[in-house]
Write an enzyme that holds these catalytic residues in place. Structure first.
Site, PDB file in Angstrom:
ATOM      1  N   GLY A  74       6.254   1.037   5.403  1.00  0.00           N
ATOM      2  CA  GLY A  74       7.472   0.547   5.068  1.00  0.00           C
ATOM      3  C   GLY A  74       8.159   1.120   3.848  1.00  0.00           C
ATOM      4  N   CYS A 216      13.497   5.070  -3.219  1.00  0.00           N
ATOM      5  CA  CYS A 216      13.308   3.960  -2.586  1.00  0.00           C
ATOM      6  C   CYS A 216      14.594   3.437  -2.216  1.00  0.00           C
ATOM      7  CB  CYS A 216      12.647   2.753  -3.705  1.00  0.00           C
ATOM      8  SG  CYS A 216      11.136   3.204  -4.362  1.00  0.00           S
TER       9      CYS A 216
END
EC number: 2.3.1.181
Length: 261
Positions: A74, A216
């Site tokens: 993820g 991110c």
């Protein structure tokens, strides 16, 4: 939780190529699913590499075409490299798996590790990982170290790209701006009830490596390291046994439960 074993794969000159470590994760994952090995945490450093989780956008990758390894975890894009302690806990959890609870346990262990070195860290709502919280947000007053933002286009201009806008917007300078900055990143995958991938704790890396991406996928915060926050040299070898101790303490004390359905 079953017995937890730690495997120190390689550090420094023996840093482990990302693809080799990924292959080893898959091998251990299959063995853990078959109950041939106990819960296992692989610990290592990687040579410099960018990896992209499943939710990574093209607009978050390096602009110069630097290779990126797409992975099945993820999260979004990040960097791994020297000075960063990477951990891959491969754990069997009860089904249906509570992924959020697993991530929170990893965060707890890393928060405790940072506290052992005198660095106060926290969670940020909606953003996984371990963070050093900043002060006032940019846009009203200047930051530290001579960097100042009279306004913050990242919050208002959807086309703004910090990678093209100089050091005042670089993720590695978030501390000077007094912003939130990520000290440890977490990205996982769960298959057949067994976890893969894990965390990356910035001990003393070259944080400017994050400036070539949108780390991110977060444009209004940055990155930091234990060495930067402490203002002194810190080594991966120094941090390694503390991470092992805190992971063991948190995971042994936990009673993983199936996610409520």
């Amino acid at each position: 939780m079953s017995e937890l074993r730690f495997v120190r794969m390689g550090f420094g000159e023996d840093a482990v190529d990302y693809r080799l470590a990924w292959d080893e994760q898959r091998r251990v994952h299959a063995a853990r699913f078959a109950d041939e090995v106990p819960d296992t945490c692989l610990l290592l450093e990687h040579p410099a590499v960018y990896t992209a989780g499943r939710r990574t956008l093209d607009s978050e990758r390096p602009l110069d075409g630097t290779p990126v390894i797409d992975v099945d975890r993820g999260g979004k894009i990040t960097w791994h490299g020297p000075g960063q302690l990477v951990g891959y806990p491969i754990l069997k959890l009860p089904r249906p798996v509570d992924v959020v609870a697993h991530v929170r346990r990893l965060e707890d262990a890393l928060i405790r590790t940072c506290a052992a070195f005198g660095v106060a860290t926290s969670r940020v709502e909606g953003r996984s990982g371990v963070w050093v919280l900043g002060g006032e947000r940019p846009g009203v007053t200047g930051g530290f170290g001579g960097l100042s933002l009279d306004f913050d286009p990242r919050l208002h201009d959807e086309e703004f790209d910090p990678r093209l806008s100089g050091p005042e917007y670089a993720p590695s300078n978030a501390g000077q701006r007094g912003e939130d900055r990520k000290l440890a990143a977490i990205g996982i995958r769960v298959a057949k009830g067994v976890t893969m991938h894990g965390f990356a704790l910035n001990v003393a890396p070259d944080n400017t490596s994050f400036d070539r991406i949108v780390p991110c996928g977060i444009r209004d915060a940055g990155v930091t390291s234990l060495a930067h926050e402490l203002g002194r040299e810190v080594t991966v070898a120094e941090v390694l046994p503390v991470v092992e101790r805190e992971l063991l303490a948190v995971l042994e004390a936990a009673e993983p439960l199936p996610r409520a359905v």
